[in-house]
Design a protein around this motif. Structure first.
Motif, PDB file in Angstrom:
ATOM      1  N   PRO A 109       0.751  -1.095  -0.046  1.00 52.77           N
ATOM      2  CA  PRO A 109      -0.043   0.054  -0.153  1.00 52.77           C
ATOM      3  C   PRO A 109       0.919   1.349  -0.355  1.00 52.77           C
ATOM      4  N   LEU A 110       0.179   2.265  -0.834  1.00 50.74           N
ATOM      5  CA  LEU A 110       1.126   3.547  -0.823  1.00 50.74           C
ATOM      6  C   LEU A 110       0.389   4.616   0.019  1.00 50.74           C
ATOM      7  N   SER A 111      -0.612   4.537   0.541  1.00 49.06           N
ATOM      8  CA  SER A 111      -1.379   5.597   1.300  1.00 49.06           C
ATOM      9  C   SER A 111      -0.697   6.039   2.435  1.00 49.06           C
ATOM     10  N   ASP A 112      -0.288   7.591   2.741  1.00 45.26           N
ATOM     11  CA  ASP A 112       0.021   8.049   3.780  1.00 45.26           C
ATOM     12  C   ASP A 112      -0.882   9.116   4.212  1.00 45.26           C
ATOM     13  N   PRO A 113      -1.399   8.995   5.320  1.00 42.11           N
ATOM     14  CA  PRO A 113      -1.373   7.890   6.450  1.00 42.11           C
ATOM     15  C   PRO A 113      -2.126   6.600   5.918  1.00 42.11           C
ATOM     16  N   PRO A 114      -1.727   5.632   6.233  1.00 43.06           N
ATOM     17  CA  PRO A 114      -2.211   4.252   5.887  1.00 43.06           C
ATOM     18  C   PRO A 114      -3.740   4.339   5.647  1.00 43.06           C
ATOM     19  N   GLN A 115      -4.433   3.842   4.669  1.00 47.34           N
ATOM     20  CA  GLN A 115      -5.856   3.522   4.510  1.00 47.34           C
ATOM     21  C   GLN A 115      -6.397   2.149   4.764  1.00 47.34           C
ATOM     22  N   HIS A 116      -7.180   1.879   5.697  1.00 43.69           N
ATOM     23  CA  HIS A 116      -7.508   0.413   5.677  1.00 43.69           C
ATOM     24  C   HIS A 116      -7.997  -0.263   4.469  1.00 43.69           C
ATOM     25  N   ASP A 117      -8.648   0.438   3.635  1.00 46.04           N
ATOM     26  CA  ASP A 117      -9.243  -0.123   2.562  1.00 46.04           C
ATOM     27  C   ASP A 117      -8.305  -0.286   1.113  1.00 46.04           C
ATOM     28  N   GLU A 118      -7.226   0.269   1.457  1.00 47.83           N
ATOM     29  CA  GLU A 118      -6.122   0.178   0.145  1.00 47.83           C
ATOM     30  C   GLU A 118      -5.688  -1.469  -0.076  1.00 47.83           C
ATOM     31  N   LEU A 119      -5.710  -2.250   0.851  1.00 46.45           N
ATOM     32  CA  LEU A 119      -5.301  -3.580   1.018  1.00 46.45           C
ATOM     33  C   LEU A 119      -6.387  -4.253   0.163  1.00 46.45           C
ATOM     34  N   LEU A 120      -7.570  -3.834   0.452  1.00 45.48           N
ATOM     35  CA  LEU A 120      -8.920  -4.504  -0.439  1.00 45.48           C
ATOM     36  C   LEU A 120      -8.561  -4.283  -2.115  1.00 45.48           C
ATOM     37  N   PHE A 121      -8.261  -3.099  -2.244  1.00 47.81           N
ATOM     38  CA  PHE A 121      -8.068  -2.417  -3.532  1.00 47.81           C
ATOM     39  C   PHE A 121      -7.122  -3.323  -4.251  1.00 47.81           C
ATOM     40  N   ILE A 122      -5.988  -3.440  -3.690  1.00 44.11           N
ATOM     41  CA  ILE A 122      -4.721  -4.126  -4.223  1.00 44.11           C
ATOM     42  C   ILE A 122      -5.019  -5.503  -4.346  1.00 44.11           C
ATOM     43  N   ILE A 123      -5.632  -6.111  -3.395  1.00 44.94           N
ATOM     44  CA  ILE A 123      -5.764  -7.621  -3.573  1.00 44.94           C
ATOM     45  C   ILE A 123      -7.078  -8.023  -4.659  1.00 44.94           C
ATOM     46  N   GLN A 124      -7.816  -7.440  -4.766  1.00 42.95           N
ATOM     47  CA  GLN A 124      -9.030  -7.254  -5.358  1.00 42.95           C
ATOM     48  C   GLN A 124      -8.513  -7.403  -7.055  1.00 42.95           C
ATOM     49  N   HIS A 125      -7.640  -6.806  -7.206  1.00 45.17           N
ATOM     50  CA  HIS A 125      -6.843  -6.441  -8.596  1.00 45.17           C
ATOM     51  C   HIS A 125      -5.872  -7.385  -8.905  1.00 45.17           C
ATOM     52  N   GLN A 126      -5.152  -7.676  -7.960  1.00 42.21           N
ATOM     53  CA  GLN A 126      -3.897  -8.761  -7.953  1.00 42.21           C
ATOM     54  C   GLN A 126      -4.525 -10.098  -8.500  1.00 42.21           C
ATOM     55  N   THR A 127      -5.672 -10.444  -7.591  1.00 43.16           N
ATOM     56  CA  THR A 127      -6.170 -11.743  -7.956  1.00 43.16           C
ATOM     57  C   THR A 127      -6.870 -11.691  -9.267  1.00 43.16           C
ATOM     58  N   SER A 128      -7.364 -10.836  -9.935  1.00 45.00           N
ATOM     59  CA  SER A 128      -8.011 -10.708 -11.256  1.00 45.00           C
ATOM     60  C   SER A 128      -7.036 -10.935 -12.097  1.00 45.00           C
ATOM     61  N   GLU A 129      -5.776 -10.411 -11.937  1.00 40.98           N
ATOM     62  CA  GLU A 129      -4.691 -10.716 -12.899  1.00 40.98           C
ATOM     63  C   GLU A 129      -4.385 -12.047 -13.028  1.00 40.98           C
ATOM     64  N   LEU A 130      -4.238 -12.708 -11.736  1.00 40.11           N
ATOM     65  CA  LEU A 130      -3.937 -13.906 -11.656  1.00 40.11           C
ATOM     66  C   LEU A 130      -4.871 -14.914 -12.491  1.00 40.11           C
ATOM     67  N   TRP A 131      -6.165 -14.803 -12.307  1.00 45.28           N
ATOM     68  CA  TRP A 131      -7.196 -15.273 -12.771  1.00 45.28           C
ATOM     69  C   TRP A 131      -7.146 -15.055 -14.304  1.00 45.28           C
ATOM     70  N   LEU A 132      -6.860 -13.863 -14.891  1.00 45.11           N
ATOM     71  CA  LEU A 132      -6.599 -13.445 -16.008  1.00 45.11           C
ATOM     72  C   LEU A 132      -5.472 -14.402 -16.830  1.00 45.11           C
TER      73      LEU A 132
END
Length: 284
Positions: A39-62
């Motif tokens: 995550p790059l958010s500063d200060p850290p944002q709780h929901d950024e991990l959701l956003f990253i994992i959503q798209h990383q897992t999509s890339e794995l399925w692709l």
């Protein structure tokens, strides 16, 4: 009398020492995979991990979908229809998983997304090279899309190669021709980099198949598998549109697109036009 402890003892034969043996984490390279969320958010944002994992897992399925599409295309090229259909069946399940994943991202509210959006900068799902590979393999060719990946030599080369190769549908038509079906020659020898256009003679051919399914069962089944794949792809597109509209409304996308309006226009794109047009002819 006291309650018995809830415990499951390890069986004697279960591997415990991995100092010289391969573990689950070793095989899956979990050290690499689970450290890829930065995550790059500063200060850290709780929901950024959701956003990253959503798209990383999509890339794995692709990645897996591309693997299966390439295999299905190669199998059609060698007239191995049955295993090609098995690949398409798996592709549909991958598509359903990708579509269902949008429900997780939909839990992100506009206020929560606004907290992480600045840290995305100009990155956007529109820039997914693997998504473009899937579209090219299914026949939605667009040379302009390759330009988006000019900064990434490997991605650009992969897309350029697919741009000039027959799509899955092109290989199906070539298979039909080899089986004695009267596929117009202009569809068998053309510039593969150009977008596919509906051919009425091919609609006539498929009308004959759908008029007598039992006589053309393998071809008939393949047509319906292809329609299933396109239908699932359209469901993914529509769910994507819904989630984007729910989270950002009609804001411009982070990659510079018009956002919802751009995604809505994608719903008009089709991979296998004759397989939809022939439905009007069935029973006439």
């Amino acid at each position: 009398m006291g309650d018995s402890p809830i415990k499951r003892d390890l069986e004697e034969g279960i591997q415990r020492d991995f100092s010289k043996a391969m573990s689950y984490g070793d095989y899956l390279r979990l050290d690499v995979l689970l450290s890829a969320q930065q995550p790059l958010s500063d200060p850290p944002q709780h929901d950024e991990l959701l956003f990253i994992i959503q798209h990383q897992t999509s890339e794995l399925w692709l990645k897996l979908m591309i693997h299966e599409l390439r295999s299905a295309r190669a199998l059609l090229r060698t007239d191995d229809l049955s295993p090609a259909l098995k690949r398409m069946a798996r592709i549909k399940h991958i598509q359903h998983t990708l579509t269902d994943q949008w429900s997780v991202l939909a839990t992100l509210t506009p206020s929560e997304y606004a907290e992480i959006r600045p840290f995305l900068a100009t990155s956007s799902g529109f820039q997914s090279a693997q998504y473009r590979e899937v579209e090219f393999l299914l026949g939605n060719k667009n040379a302009d899309m390759v330009k988006v990946h000019a900064h990434d030599g490997a991605a650009r080369a992969a897309l350029e190669e697919l741009l000039h190769e027959p799509s899955l549908y092109d290989e199906f038509l070539a298979y039909l021709s080899r089986q004695g079906y009267a596929v117009p020659g202009r569809l068998l020898d053309r510039d593969w980099s150009q977008p596919y256009a509906t051919d009425q003679e091919l609609v006539d051919l498929f009308a004959g198949v759908y008029a007598a399914p039992a006589e053309h069962w393998g071809v008939y089944e393949t047509c319906e598998e292809l329609v299933d794949v396109e239908d699932a792809f359209q469901q993914w597109r529509f769910r994507h549109l819904q989630v984007v509209q729910r989270v950002i409304g009609h804001k411009v996308g982070t990659g510079g697109s018009s956002g919802v309006d751009f995604l809505r226009r994608a719903l008009d794109l089709t991979f296998f036009p004759e397989l939809y047009e022939v439905r009007t002819r069935v029973g006439e």
